[in-house]
Structures are given as C-alpha cells and as structure tokens.
Design a protein around this motif. Structure first.
Motif, PDB file in Angstrom:
ATOM      1  N   GLU A1343     -14.557  67.018  31.187  1.00 27.29           N
ATOM      2  CA  GLU A1343     -15.660  67.983  31.094  1.00 27.29           C
ATOM      3  C   GLU A1343     -16.788  67.509  30.187  1.00 27.29           C
ATOM      4  O   GLU A1343     -17.886  68.072  30.201  1.00 27.29           O
ATOM      5  CB  GLU A1343     -15.138  69.351  30.632  1.00 27.29           C
ATOM      6  N   ALA A1475     -15.171  72.247  39.055  1.00 25.60           N
ATOM      7  CA  ALA A1475     -15.231  73.423  38.186  1.00 25.60           C
ATOM      8  C   ALA A1475     -16.657  73.701  37.751  1.00 25.60           C
ATOM      9  O   ALA A1475     -17.116  74.854  37.753  1.00 25.60           O
ATOM     10  CB  ALA A1475     -14.340  73.193  36.971  1.00 25.60           C
ATOM     11  N   GLN A1479     -19.257  76.777  38.853  1.00 25.43           N
ATOM     12  CA  GLN A1479     -19.931  77.647  37.894  1.00 25.43           C
ATOM     13  C   GLN A1479     -21.396  77.862  38.311  1.00 25.43           C
ATOM     14  O   GLN A1479     -21.921  78.976  38.231  1.00 25.43           O
ATOM     15  CB  GLN A1479     -19.846  77.016  36.498  1.00 25.43           C
ATOM     16  N   GLU A1491     -12.365  81.627  40.615  1.00 31.27           N
ATOM     17  CA  GLU A1491     -11.361  80.715  41.178  1.00 31.27           C
ATOM     18  C   GLU A1491     -10.053  81.483  41.370  1.00 31.27           C
ATOM     19  O   GLU A1491      -9.533  82.087  40.448  1.00 31.27           O
ATOM     20  CB  GLU A1491     -11.139  79.530  40.234  1.00 31.27           C
ATOM     21  N   SER A1526     -12.591  76.481  44.382  1.00 31.07           N
ATOM     22  CA  SER A1526     -13.701  75.520  44.296  1.00 31.07           C
ATOM     23  C   SER A1526     -13.467  74.352  45.233  1.00 31.07           C
ATOM     24  O   SER A1526     -14.398  73.825  45.832  1.00 31.07           O
ATOM     25  CB  SER A1526     -13.864  75.040  42.855  1.00 31.07           C
TER      26      SER A1526
END
Length: 1710
Positions: A1343, A1475, A1479, A1491, A1526
């Motif tokens: 991330e 992810a 968003q 999700e 997703s």
C-alpha cells in the motif's frame, strides 16, 4: 447590279484575285430574340427604326462615293455565319443548316446559279449540326458540331481533300487524321479557311492542318496536290488562335511562347551552307553591320529546327526537317532576328507625327520605325532569342555583293531621309516598350569572347567617332548594347551618337538619346537586374577609345534594376478568361506583292513570324487578295502587301513590311475587312456609335464585275475616308469585304441595350489607348532618366518601380478586357459573357493594388522628388503632361500634375459603375441579368469610393510629413503608413503628465505614436485596446488605452473630441486587424504579433497569437532572442494549459524540449522533458520542477551509464517509492528514496539471480537485510555497504547447513565468519521448516507503493487527500478533463483520435446517473460498463491511472525484475491496486456496497426459478444476491495489462513442478485414446463409441488417437488465452459441460456425476489438452480468485483441475 449579303460569324469573299475570311459570331439577345419571317419586297431606308427589334441586319454596298446607299436584305432565318467565294457564297443559319447561293459549276444536274436572296439548302448536310462554314474561290467547307469536316466544289488542286475527283458536287466528309497515332485518330476541327487552291483547318488542339496545292500550305513537300490533310509541323507545339487565307498566301495569329520555351540560343552560322549569319564591314566614316546572309538553298534549316529564308534565293524544292521557329535573315528585312536591333530601310516624310490633340492615341510615327524598328530594337532576345553570335568580317566578295545590292535599290535615299529627319523626330509611341506585355520574352544576350574579339579586332582600326547607321546597319551603340546588356540605345535615331545628327544641337541630341531608349538591352518579357549584365562585361581595347565619351558614360553607368513593366503571359488570375495580347503573326505562301510582310517579295514554304508585329498586341488578322491586315488591341491597323488601289490605307513605301494605316487622331479601329483592292474599317468616332472607313478603289456602276488595275476612270483613296452613310446603319457590330463589295452587320438599339454594350466597349478601348499613351510617353521615359535614382533615392526608386509594375498590370488587364468586349460585340452580345461581372475580383484586386502603389509613392514624397527630373525631361511647358492628365489649370506644379495623372485610372471605376447601371436598366428588375449588373455596379462604385478615400488619406499623410517638425520622420515614415488624426491642437492630452511636458499623439493606420520632445514610442494598433471612461464618475472625457506593457489614460478636451478619437481608434484598430474597418468596436479578443520591450521576463521576445484585453490569451507562440520558443496556450499573459517549449543548450547544438501542461507561466502538470544531454523525463511537474510521479530515462543502451527511474519526485528530486533500473550494472532497486538517494526499505535484484531486501541508508545497503543467491543460499543479518556483510547474521546453505555469528566481507569475494556452524539432523524436518526465510517482510509494503500515482488521480478528481472531496465536483472535473483533452487532440493533427475513441470520449463526458441512489443489479452492470470504457482511454482520470499502473508494474517486473522471488510482492501489489482503485470507484459511486457487500438479485419470474436448479446453467453457487468484490469489478480492466510480467513470475516460480508435469504429459500422450482411457481407469460406459471426424461419425478403434473428448480438450486449451481468474474458471466450467454433453449422448436417461466417475475423465481431458504451464495457471487462479466463489461450484471445479495437476506429476506408468 448584283448584291449579296449575309449575317453570322464568318464571311469569306472570293473573286479572281483572292480570298478574304473573318470571324463573326451572333446570338440574339434574350430580350430581342426573334426570327424575321417576312422577306421585304422593297428596300427600306437604312436609318429607319425597326419595331421588330431585330438583330444582325445586313447592309451591302460597293465603293466609297457619296452617292452610294447601302442595300439591306432580310433573311428568313437568322444567319449565324457566311463565307464567300469568287462567284458563290455559303450561309450558316440558326439550327445548323447550310445554304448556298451564286454560281455552282460543280453541281452539274442541279440549279447552277441562284441569287443571294434565294439560297438553296445543302441537303447532304441534313441531320448534321454545322457550326462553321468557309468558302474558297470555287470550293466550300463546313465544320460540324463534333469537329468533322465536309468539303464540296472544285477539287482540281486537291483543295477539297478528296482524291480522284476533280469536282465534288455535294458536301462530303473529309477525314482529318493524325498519322502519328496507332490507329490514326480523328482530329477535331474548330474552323476552316479556304484559298484559291488550298484549305486550312484549325484543330481543337490549336494546330494547323492543310491540304491542296502551293507553297501557301506550309508543308514540307514538293508533291502536289496534297490530297489528305497534313499537319503544318512548323507551327506544331504553338497555340494558334486564328487562321485566314489570301489568294495564294496564309496568315496565322499565334499566341507567344512562354518565356522558358522562347529562351533558346541562336546559331552563329547558317545550318545549310555553314556561312556566317552576321557580318561587319568598315568604311572610311561608318561601319556596316549586316545580317544579309544569303543561303544558296533559299530556306535554311537550323540545327534546332528553325527555318531561315535568305533574300535573293528562291525557296528550295525540298526541305529536310520540320522547322519550329523561323528567323528571317534578309537584307530588306524589317526586323533583325535575335539580339541585333535594326534600323529599317524605308521611311516616309511624316516622320515627326505629333501627339494627338485629345491625348487619346499618341503615336509618333506611322512608318516602319514604329512598326518594325523600335519593336525589333527592343525585342532583344525576342522570339528570335538572343545568343552569342560571331561577327567577324565577311570576305571581300560578300562585301561587294552586299554594296551592289544596296546601290541597286532606292534604300540609300530612304536611309538619308531617315537620317535627316531623325533630329526632330519625337519618341515613338512604341519605343522602349519595357511596359508592354506583348514583347516576346527572351533571354539576356550572352556573348562569347571569340565573337567579341573578332568584332573588336576587325573594326578597331577603322572606327572613327562618327558612326553612321545605314540601312541594315546596327549602330555601335546597339552593338555595345548587345554585348553589354546594361547599355541603352536610341531606337529609330540613326547611329545613336552625335554623328547621327548632322547639324542638330547637342542638347537636343542628348535629350533624345537619354530619354528615349535607356533599357534596350532588357528582355522585354522578363527584365532582369542590370548587374548581371555588368558582371559579364568585357573590354574593348582600341574600339572604345574612339567612341564618344558620352556614349562610354552611358555604357558604363551603374543602372538601377529595370522594371518588368509587362506581365509576362498576362495576369495569372485572368488565365483563359481574357484574350491573350502576347501574340505573333505568322505568314507563308507567295510573296510577290509583299503580302507576307517580311520586307521582301520572296515566297515562303514554311510559316515565318513577322517579327515587327510581335510586340504589337495583334488581336485579329485579315487577308485580301494580295494584301494583309493586322488589328491591334490599341485599335491600330497595320497593313502590307499590294497597294495598287491605296487599299493599305497609306501611300508609304515599301509595302513589304507592316505599316500603320493613316487615320485621324482619336479614331480607334476595332474590326477590319479586306477585299480584292479595298479595305473596310469599323471604328469608334466621337460618340460611341461605330463609324466606317473605306480605303481602296472606287467602284463605278456597271463596271463592278471586272476586276482591273488602276486604269483611267478609276479613282482610289490616298488614306481611309469616312463613309457618310455609316450613322444610318444603326450599331454596326462587324464589317466584311471581298471582291469589290462591302458588308456591314448592324443591330437596332432595342431598349438601349445595344447602345450601352457599344458604349462600354468603346469606353474600354479609349481607356486602354489612354493608358498606353501614358505608359509610352510618360512612365517609360521617366524610368529611363539617368538622374532618376539620384533624384529619388533608393527607397522611392523601388516604390516607383513597384508603381510601374502595377500600372503595367492594370494596363495589360484593360487591354485584354477591351479585346474581350470587342469580341463580345462581334459575337454573342450577351451580359453573361462579360468577364467583369463573372470575375470582378480580378479587376478589383488590380485597381486596389495599383491605387496602393500610387499612394505609397505619394506618401514617401516620390512625386515631389520626381518633379525635377521630369522638369528636365518635359521642359517648363509640360503640355503633354497636362493633356494626358486632362488638366485645364494653368501654372499647376509639376508634382501635382503627376499625382493627377497617375490617379486618373481610378476615375474609370465610376465609368464601369455607370455603364453597368445603364445596361441594367435594359432588363426587368426581377431578371438574373439585372441582378448581375446591379451587383457589378455596386462592387465597382464601392471600390471607387474606397479608393477615393485612400487617395485622400495618402494626400493628408503626405502634407503631414511635409510639416512634421521633428527628426523622427525617417524612422516613422513608411510607404503603407497613413495618418488618421493627430493631437497637435492639444485636443488630446496625457492624464497626470507634468506641467511642462510635451505629449503629442499621432494615430496612423497601423500604430499610435506617442511623441515627447525628441523621443517617441510606437504602439502597434493590432495590440491596442481603447475603452471610454464613464464621464459621470470622473467628469473627464477620458479614454483608457491598454497595450501589452503599458496602460494610460488620454483626456479629450470635449465629449465631441472624445467621440471623434474613439471612433478613429476603433476604425483604425479594426482596419489594422481585418482590413475592413466597418465594425463599431474591434473585438476584444484578436490575433496579432507583438515584440515586448519592457517586461523583464519577456524583454525582446516576440509573441504571435491570440490576445484578450492586452494580454496573450489563447493559442500563440512566444520567441525569445536567445532562441527559446514556447508554442501553446496562454492565459492572462502567462503560459497556461498545454504547450511546447524549446530551450537551446548553451554547450551543444541540441535543445531542451518540454511538451506538456503549464500553469501561471510555469511547467505544471503532466509533461515530457527531453534534455539536451539525452535524458528524457515523462511525468508530473510543479513550479517548473519535477514533482509527483514521473519516469526519467538517462542515457541510451550503448551510452556510458544508461538507467531508468520511475517513481515519486519532490522538488526535482527522487523522494518516496521508486524503481531504479541500473542497466549498466544489471541491478534493479525497488524501494524508498530521499533526496535522490536510496533511503529506507527496499529490494534489489540482479541479473545474476541475487536478491536483497532490507534497509538502505545514504544510498547504501546499511542495516538489517536478507540476501539470497540463485541456489537458495541465504544470509539474514547486518549490512554496511552494497553487498557487504558486516555484523551478526545467519548464513544458510542450500542443503540446510548454516552458520551463525559475525560476518564481514563482500558477497561473492570471500567472507570472514566468527561463529558456529550447524548441520541439522536429517530426520528433524521440523527444524528445516523453522529455518525457511519469509521474503517480503523487509520490503516496502504494497500500500506504500506508487502513492504519488494514486494521489495524482485523487487530485484530478478535486480531492486534496484520498476520499476527501465532493462527489459532484469530481464528476465535473472528469467532464472538463475529457472536453479539454478532446479539444487539444483536435488542435494537434499528429494526436488525432480514432472515430471509435472519439465516440467513447463523447459518451464519457456525460455524468452517469448511476452515481447516486441505491445500487441494483442493473446499476451495477452499468457501473461495470462505465469503468470498462473509462479505463480504456488515458484521457479519463481512471484510464490515466490504469495506464500508469500498467507502466510502473511492467517497469518493476520486466527484465531484471523477472525474479521468481518477487512473485509474492507482485501478487500483493495487484491486490493493493484493487483495494485502492475500489476506493476511488466507491468515491465516484458512493452507494456501491463495500468489499463483500451483497446486491440483492432482482425478482425473477417462475420460469427462471424452475431453471435455477439446473447445475449446468448456473455460473455460481446459489446466493441471495451478487457479492460485490474489487477483483470481480476491476480485474477485467486491470489484469490484461499486468498479465505478461505476472505470468512470467509464476512460470519462473513453478518451473520445476511444471517440468515434471510436462514430462509426464508428453509420455502419457503417446498412448492411443483407448489405452489411455483404460490406464486412467475411466469406466467403460463413458468411453466414446464413435467420434465425429470431418463431420462424419467414425468408430473408435484401438489405434484412434486424440479423437475422444476432442471438443472438451479444445475448450480447456483456451485457459491459456484468458487473463482473469473468473475467465479461466469459466473455461473450466465449459470444459465440464462439454464432457457431460459427450457422455450424455451415449448414455440414456438422467445422469449425475460422482467425483469418482468424473475425475478420471477430466484427467484424460487435461492430459490431452497439453497445457504447458498448467501449474502457473493453477497458482494464478488460486492467488487472485474471488474469495466468494471458492466454496461454490467454480471452487469445486477448480479443485478438480488442481487435483489433476498434482495427480499427473506423481503418475506412475506401468
């Protein structure tokens, strides 16, 4: 008394002496159309008005006595054309029928004679539509609509073109075939001409074809008659406009060749006898330069195919080739071909004819001087061309022969007369015709040293200061002029040196010499720079020493550039719309009466150009029996040939060269006819009704039929006489003559239309003669003045040359137009054929250009400066100037007189308007013609008013400059600059200026000048904005002036003054921008160019583009002096938007180049920067620095240090996560950066298989890390440098042994270890598991990667941070971004989008309705479709994000990054992408569930419920609704781009397992189907009994292979062609369905699979599918599969596939 008459477009009269033919076309006007159906029984008075409104009434008479009254004959149908022979005539009537009258000896059994009032129909032509007719002495011809030729009549000499027959009784087709083509194709004919024994045809290709007998055919043959039409090869390649025949001679009017075709060098020697063409003989007091070469063969064929006739020789019987461009070489020639000017041999006593009193027609001579001398003189390099010529002495015998011939003629007398008359002789009208358009374009003469040296050595000893020019002699001046193209000469003045004027005052000689012919050497069509000639000059030792010093001064004087006063080929815009004035007359045939016009009485076998007519603008030729006529555009008539009855219109000698007919001043001839012994002229008189002149023999009653020479009782005219009855005929539109008769074709003035047409044409002819007079008598002499360039200065000289060019173009256009109007009178007489209506722009543009050139010259004080040299030339009593300028004032200054004169043509625009309006009144207001005429009138009147204003502006500006007090005049005074108003009366002041300051504002048409004391500043109007300031606020009458760098306020003294200045400003600005000046206010947004002088950032930079209120705004280009260039959009004066920026490098020749987005003058947004060093950056910028996500490529693959960095930048430095590929070292770093250094956690992989993850500090591996080698040797511990171990750690070998302790040293070069070595018990497998290193713990978390990429996407949506922003604002930003991008792509052709892409963008610009409200299945599907489209275009923020993610992913995991140890990170990175993108999607569609959330299924009908239990139709396990994930939503758009590097990592990771599996697959696939099924334990009932092969059922036998379950096998193979796990699972499901389908076909009843039954069958299919990397496919599905399907039907099927894979790996074969 026998009378005949006709109407139409062609007549030919024939008698025993010859034939005359002329064209005339007639079509009835729409308002006056009608047929005369009644034959008049009695003669009407010719002057009576006819109420029938007829057109084309015919009148015939003979002779010129006062007692003659023309007879009028009415014909039953309109005659379009007539042609006449000796005793017969042919008529072409409306409808294309042909009638004959007269005597027809060839029609044996038919009527042999009918009167002109009783013509008989030529029935043989019925069914054919004839368009032209012709008649010879005793034969006739007709041309049909398709270009075919029919002939009939006498054929003894082959004149009918039909072999065997001596007479042809009826019209018979004659084939005109081109033998050069195969098969020969038919030539289309336009018109015919017939003579005594020959016929000519003019083809559609404007070539001449001939048949019959005699040299008048112009064919290369000695065999007569010529039965078949043959092409006159000598005219091939030329554009023939008209042909006509005399008794035994032919004439052709030919368009001049273009300059490039005419520029061919002339030979020095005769092509036949090899003798010199030009010779020089020196006498005691003069030199004879002769072109009197005599070729023994008569007609000389030159090397380049040109023919020459030598005087004194009869034409040869046979010629060897087809000459293409003849040159006359004759001792009696009127014109010397080539560069040598000629003084002609004959002159009459009226040498000094004065200028016309009314100033309309000014010709200084009616003799051969104007006809031949001056024009041939100035045609240096004319059709004859100009070339190097050797001119040494001839031998003694040749000189004696020449002198003998000279003494045998009366030429010596004529020469003496000419010499004496020369002193008082005025400049010829045509002399120095640099201004005329009709001169034959040629080349500048180029001499050779041998020619010049032989000339010099020959005459140096004998040359005295007196050089007398005799007949055939070229003056020394002309000789110098030939060898030195810069030297002028005097045309028509013998010698051109003082000796040529015995007894004449020196001043007169100098004035004549210097004023008349200054630019002789220049090619007439294309006058080059004299400097070229000067650079080629050679010395003349021994020759020039004895020449007049004044002549030498003239020869060596530096010359200004000569002006091409003639547009070569006419105006380019006019094209084929207007008749050509650049014509030549060619003649051939018998010449005993001099009717060929070549200065001798010799016959010519080939067409030969009459040189002296080549510059005369001949528009029509006519041939009588033994004389010829040529009509010019200047309404003059040249005649030559037999003059036994005065038919030439003058009594001058010789008659063998063209000479002007004598007419009163102001008479402008526009049509001619030629009979046996008379000539008929149609001319303009004092009014616009035409008048007739007759020249030739008087005809007595009762004795008219016998043609005789002049005998007692016959009288004839000395010059043309006016026919007293001509005014009674009406408006004559054409005249024709033949034998002893004359015919006129006249119209009645119906509704005033005919009179108006005649008035228009007459006015144009008069205007053209006026323009020509000004050109010849004013403009040309002024341009030739020696003192001109000194008096004017270089700038004004250039302007005068420009004025002369424009005047020449206007003059030429007027001449063409007058010829066009005249032709219209002769033929159609229709409004629609008026060129000035259909193509008015040609005239308007020419007049505008001319007016501008006169104004420019006036503004710069040119006319004032021209006054002194004009005074020297014209004297103190410039009557000529006053007469031409139509000025009645006395004591008017010469400069004002010149201004008036050169502005005179503008008056003619009003004349155009008046006459068009007058024509318009003849029509109904609703008619199309009326509308055309009204529009034309409006255009010309509007232009006249506009040009009148332009003249006032120029005069106002000129007077302003005269009184301008400062020294700034030179810098501010420009030719095109005009004054509008100025504030010297304090009408305008500067606000807040000092008490003693001086502020003077001058408004020009292109700039506002602010003058202060000795300084001034210029504000270009295109970038000036003026706004009124509201008075109630300030009480001041203010104007706010905005320029790009200054804003100031001007105060007017009153509201009226303010309004005046505001109006002036607005009109001036609008005119400066668009040229119209019609709008009340110029637009606030405009396009202009400006150079900054003040702004520090933009100083001396030039901007060109869009402006808004004083600031660059919109698209434009900025160029700095140092070479920087910005091209793109601006906003409020700064670069803003998309732009292209080039910055020159100071160290190399290369440039830095930025292409991308800008904001407030700085690089901001996405862009590409190419550095001069070779580096390339693509990514984000902020404040001119790299900031955000971007990629930097350094060097190239073969450079010293190639590398690529892709990642985050902060203030021009690498900061944040990034990937660095060091191509030189073969290493790739994936980790964190700080200030261009590796700092934080990261991973390095190398091309040798090393893998490192851990800490970095100061660009080094420093801290805890893990290092693995290719063989799985692992080190986990401390590092101090790159690849350098330093500190505690554990080193584990590939076999599981390990060291634990302290390590130092570089990896791969020996390690020092202080610690313990462990060899674990082989049976303690748990210990091994504990030692396995988990990779990824020390790498950057997924991330954290590419945060800048996602932040940029959020920024584009209008969010400061992820998820923080307004949903509606985000959608507006998306629509705006798409619209802007589409516009940018539309502006850039190289970035064009496909049609499909455009449609996609168009649909995305609309904000979808699904982004609000609860999400249903329908909305979910529409969201999915929207995302597919959005991610498909990089112009959408989501599409741009996808494109960037694909780029960075490939950058990371391709090449060195394809390391199996990176697989886990690669998979986790994708999950992170999903992810974070999800968003974004939920931000855009806030009602989309999270999700794992569920969207309820829509209520379905009972039928659906019934089918829902069927396992093979349901994709997923039964659930209450759709689970949102997703991966299901985004993998279809994301994974295709990431798939190649990702699957490569899977293949590397599963390499060993796949190899084992593949080996087993290959081994088992060697088995046939039955054996393999048995081996795998498939139950026998599932074995296929028969399989389809090529559509037919085939039994399965023991040898059958790859046939069972073939469809299922093919389906499973598609798993390798899909990307996403869901697509791969779909393939597995379809495979199961195919297996089930095949099994069900052999089993009866319902069947349910059990895993025990299914697995062996599926295993068989997997084996037969031969999927190479099945392990990789299985792992990919397993890692990325949607969690919600793991426990459903898809999950079970996937587990089955996975089990098959493991089963195959461990399969044992028996």
């Amino acid at each position: 008394m026998k009378k005949w008459t006709w109407s139409g477009d062609r007549a030919e009269f024939r008698n025993g002496f010859g034939v005359f033919q002329i064209e005339f076309h007639l079509s009835m006007h729409q308002h006056c159309h009608g047929q005369i159906s009644v034959m008049e029984s009695q003669r009407k008075s010719s002057g009576e008005e006819d109420s029938s409104g007829e057109r084309g009434s015919l009148h015939t008479w003979k002779g010129y006595s006062y007692s003659v009254t023309p007879e009028r004959v009415l014909l039953s149908r309109p005659v379009l054309q007539a042609a006449l022979g000796t005793r017969h005539g042919v008529l072409l009537v409306e409808g294309g029928q042909v009638y004959s009258f007269g005597e027809f000896p060839w029609k044996q059994s038919q009527v042999s004679e009918v009167g002109p009032l009783k013509p008989v129909l030529e029935s043989a032509l019925s069914g054919q539509r004839v368009v032209a007719v012709a008649a010879g002495s005793f034969h006739s011809g007709a041309v049909t609509e398709d270009g075919g030729v029919h002939m009939w009549g006498e054929n003894s000499f082959g004149q009918c073109g039909l072999s065997i027959l001596t007479v042809v009784p009826n019209p018979t087709p004659v084939a005109v075939l081109d033998p050069d083509t195969s098969p020969p194709h038919t030539i289309r004919v336009l018109e015919l001409a017939c003579g005594e024994q020959h016929s000519l045809a003019l083809s559609a290709q404007h070539e001449v074809w001939a048949w019959g007998s005699g040299c008048q055919l112009g064919l290369v043959t000695t065999i007569y008659p010529v039965w078949k039409p043959q092409k006159v090869e000598h005219l091939a390649g030329r554009h023939v406009l008209q042909v006509t025949c005399g008794a035994f001679h032919s004439l052709a009017l030919v368009r001049c060749l273009p300059p490039q075709e005419a520029r061919r060098p002339l030979p020095d020697k005769c092509g036949q006898c090899n003798q010199l063409l030009y010779t020089m003989t020196d006498k005691e007091d003069h030199v004879i330069i002769s072109d009197g070469h005599y070729c023994p063969l008569g007609v000389e064929l030159l090397a380049d195919g040109e023919a020459r006739l030598g005087p004194g020789r009869s034409p040869p019987l046979r010629l060897q080739s087809s000459p293409s461009e003849p040159l006359l070489s004759s001792h009696t020639s009127a014109s010397v071909p080539g560069p040598y000017p000629t003084i002609t041999d004959h002159t009459d006593n009226e040498r000094g004819r004065t200028v016309a009193q009314n100033g309309e027609v000014l010709t200084s001579t009616d003799s051969d001087i104007s006809a031949a001398g001056t024009d041939s003189d100035r045609t240096v390099g004319g059709v004859g061309g100009a070339a190097s010529q050797n001119s040494p002495y001839p031998d003694d015998q040749a000189v004696k022969e020449y002198l003998k011939k000279l003494s045998d003629t009366s030429l010596a007398e004529e020469t003496a007369k000419m010499t004496i008359a020369g002193a008082s002789f005025q400049p010829p009208a045509d002399s120095l015709d640099l201004l005329t358009s009709d001169l034959i374009p040629g080349v500048m003469p180029v001499t050779t040293s041998s020619a010049l040296n032989s000339l010099v050595s020959s005459c140096a000893s004998a040359m005295g200061e007196r050089v007398v020019s005799t007949y055939e002699a070229l003056s020394l001046k002309k000789m110098i002029n030939y060898y030195y193209p810069g030297v002028g000469g005097v045309a028509g003045v013998p010698g051109g040196v003082p000796g040529g004027f015995p007894g004449g005052p020196a001043e007169e000689r100098v004035r004549l010499e210097e004023s008349m012919q200054g630019k002789k050497s220049c090619s007439t069509g294309d006058i080059r720079e004299e400097d070229e000639g000067l650079s080629r000059r050679l010395s003349l030792p021994g020759l020039l020493s004895q020449v007049s010093p004044r002549l030498l001064r003239r020869a060596s004087r530096p010359r200004v550039r000569a002006v091409p006063l003639t547009p070569v080929g006419g105006l380019p815009e006019a094209g084929e719309l207007l008749p050509s004035l650049q014509t030549e007359v060619w003649s051939w045939g018998r010449g005993e009466e001099g009717q060929l016009g070549h200065g001798d009485n010799l016959p010519r076998l080939q067409p030969l150009c009459i040189k002296c007519l080549s510059s005369k603008e001949v528009v029509l030729v006519a041939a009588g029996a033994h004389h010829s006529l040529a009509l010019t555009a200047q309404s003059q008539v040249f005649s030559w040939g037999s003059n036994s009855s005065g038919q030439l219109g003058h009594m001058g000698c010789p008659t063998t060269i063209p000479r002007l007919a004598k007419l009163s001043e102001g008479i402008r001839v526009w049509d001619v006819g030629a009979g046996a012994q008379h000539t008929l002229l149609l001319a303009d008189g004092d009014c616009y009704q035409p008048i007739l002149y007759y020249s030739g023999q008087q005809v007595r009653e009762g004795a008219q039929d016998a043609p005789q020479d002049q005998t007692e009782g016959y009288s004839y005219t000395q010059q043309p006489v006016l026919l007293p009855f001509c005014m009674n005929l009406g408006y004559v539109s054409g005249v024709f003559a033949g034998g002893q008769s004359c015919v006129a074709l006249a119209d009645r003035n119906v509704m005033g239309f005919i009179a108006s047409l005649h008035e228009l044409a007459a006015a144009e002819r008069k205007f053209y003669c006026k323009l020509s007079s000004v050109k010849n008598h004013i403009l040309r002499p002024l341009l030739d003045l020696e003192s001109l360039s000194t008096a004017l200065g270089p700038a004004s000289t250039v302007l005068l040359q420009s004025l002369a060019r424009c005047y020449s173009r206007l003059c030429h256009l007027t001449g063409q137009h007058s010829a066009s109007l005249t032709a219209n009178l002769r033929r159609r007489r229709e409004v629609k054929s008026l060129v000035m209506l259909e193509h008015a722009s040609i005239f308007l543009d020419t007049y505008t250009e001319y007016c501008c050139s006169v104004g420019n010259f006036l503004v710069m004080g040119g006319f004032q400066a021209l006054a002194k040299p004009s005074l020297d030339f014209f004297g103190k009593c410039p009557e000529l100037l006053q007469r031409l300028a139509e000025s009645s004032e006395e004591n008017i200054p010469l400069s004002d007189l010149l201004v008036t004169l050169f502005y005179l043509p503008m008056r003619h625009l009003h004349e155009y308007g008046r006459l068009l309006l007058k024509l318009g009144t003849c029509f109904e207001v609703s008619s199309v013609d009326y509308q055309k005429l009204q529009d034309g009138c409006s255009k010309f009147e509007a232009l006249a008013l506009h040009l009148k204003r332009r003249r006032k502006e120029a005069e106002y500006t000129y007077h302003f400059w005269k009184s301008f007090p400062g020294k700034m005049t030179d810098s501010l005074r420009k030719p095109r600059r005009r004054l509008i108003c100025e504030s010297s009366n304090k009408a305008l002041t500067l606000q807040n200026s000092g008490r003693f300051s001086v502020n003077w504002f001058i408004l020009f048409n292109d700039a506002l000048v602010h003058a202060q004391f000795s300084t001034h500043h210029v504000f270009p109007l295109a970038t000036l904005w003026v706004e009124p300031i509201l008075e109630e606020n300030t009480g001041l009458y203010g104007l706010k002036v905005i320029s790009p760098e200054e804003t100031f306020t001007l105060l007017a003294c009153s509201s009226m003054e303010k309004a005046k200045w505001l109006r002036s400003f607005n009109q001036a600005v609008d005119q400066a921008m668009s040229g119209a000046g019609q709008r009340a206010e110029p637009p606030i947004s405009r396009t202009a160019s400006y150079t900054f002088y003040k702004d520090s950032r933009l100083k001396e930079a030039t901007y060109e583009g869009h402006w808004l209120a004083g600031k660059p705004d919109g698209r434009g280009m900025m160029k700095w002096l140092d070479g920087r260039i910005y091209t793109g959009t601006f906003k409020n004066g700064l670069e803003d938007g998309f732009g292209d920026y080039v910055i020159p490098s100071k160290t190399s020749n290369l440039n830095d180049h930025y292409q991308g987005h800008w904001k407030e003058g700085k690089m901001h947004g996405i862009g590409t920067y190419k550095y001069a060093t070779g580096e390339l950056y693509e990514g984000s910028f902020q404040d001119n620095m790299r900031h955000g996500h971007g990629m930097l490529r350094s060097g190239t693959l073969n450079s010293s240090s190639p590398s690529v960095f892709i990642g985050q930048w902060v203030h021009d430095k690498k900061t944040g996560y990034g990937v660095f590929d060091d191509i030189t070292r073969g290493e790739k770093y994936m980790g964190m950066w700080q200030d261009d250094q590796r700092q934080g956690t990261g991973v390095i992989v190398t091309q040798f298989g090393l893998y490192y993850e851990g800490a970095f500090n100061n660009n080094k591996m420093q801290g805890t890390g893990v290092l693995l080698s290719e063989d799985n040797t692992t080190y986990e511990g401390e590092f101090s440098e790159d690849w350098t171990l330093n500190g505690k750690g554990v080193l584990t070998m590939a076999n599981g042994d390990y060291f634990e302790g302290s390590f130092t040293g570089e990896w791969g070069s020996g390690l020092k270890v202080t610690g313990s070595f462990f060899k674990p018990n082989l049976y303690h497998s748990d210990g091994d598991k504990g030692r396995a290193v988990k990779l990824g713990r020390l790498a950057v978390r997924p991330e954290e990667k590419w945060r800048a990429v996602f932040e940029e996407c959020w920024m584009r949506l209008g969010c400061e941070a992820p998820g923080q922003g307004e949903n509606q604002r985000a959608w507006e930003n998306i629509a705006e971004a798409l619209t802007t991008s589409r516009r940018q792509h539309g502006d850039s052709p190289e970035m064009n989008l496909s049609r499909t892409h455009n449609r996609t963008l168009g649909s995305l610009e609309f904000i979808p309705q699904q982004h609000v409200g609860p999400v249903t299945m329908e909305k979910y599907d529409s969201i999915r479709h929207y995302l597919i489209k959005a991610c498909d275009t990089p112009l959408h923020p989501l599409g741009r994000l996808m494109e960037t993610l694909v780029a960075v992913y490939r950058m990371t995991y391709v090449g060195v990054g394809a390391n199996r140890r990176l697989l886990l990170q690669a998979v986790n990175e994708i999950m992170s992408y999903l992810a974070r993108i999800f968003q974004l999607v939920r931000f855009l569609f806030p009602d989309l569930p999270e999700e794992g959330g569920v969207i309820p299924e829509p209520s379905s009908d009972p039928q659906d419920k019934k089918d829902s239990n069927c396992a093979d139709t349901q994709l997923e396990s039964p659930k209450p609704g759709r689970v949102v994930s997703s991966s299901a939503l985004l993998l279809p758009v994301l994974l295709p781009g990431l798939y190649p590097p990702l699957f490569t990592l899977y293949v590397l990771e599963k390499e060993r397992e796949d190899d084992v599996y593949w080996e087993c697959v290959l081994r088992l696939n060697k088995q046939p189907d039955v054996a393999l099924l048995a081996f795998l334990g498939v139950q026998h009932k599932f074995w296929p009994v028969s399989v389809p092969v090529l559509g037919e059922k085939t039994e399965v036998v023991s040898s059958t292979k790859d046939a069972c379950f073939a469809s299922a096998t093919e389906t499973l193979q598609q798993i390798s062609t899909t990307f996403t796990p869901s697509d791969k699972l779909q393939v597995i499901q379809l495979t199961f369905e195919e297996i089930t389908k095949e099994v069900m076909s052999s089993l009866e009843g319902n069947f349910l699979w059990s895993m025990d039954d299914l697995f062996p069958v599926f295993l068989y299919v997997v084996l037969r599918a031969r999927i190479r990397n099945l392990g990789s496919e299985v792992s990919l599905i397993e890692d990325l599969m949607d969690p919600c399907v793991q426990h459903g039907e898809h999950g079970i099927m996937f587990t089955t596939l996975k089990a098959c894979y493991y089963q195959i790996q461990h399969e044992k074969t028996t």
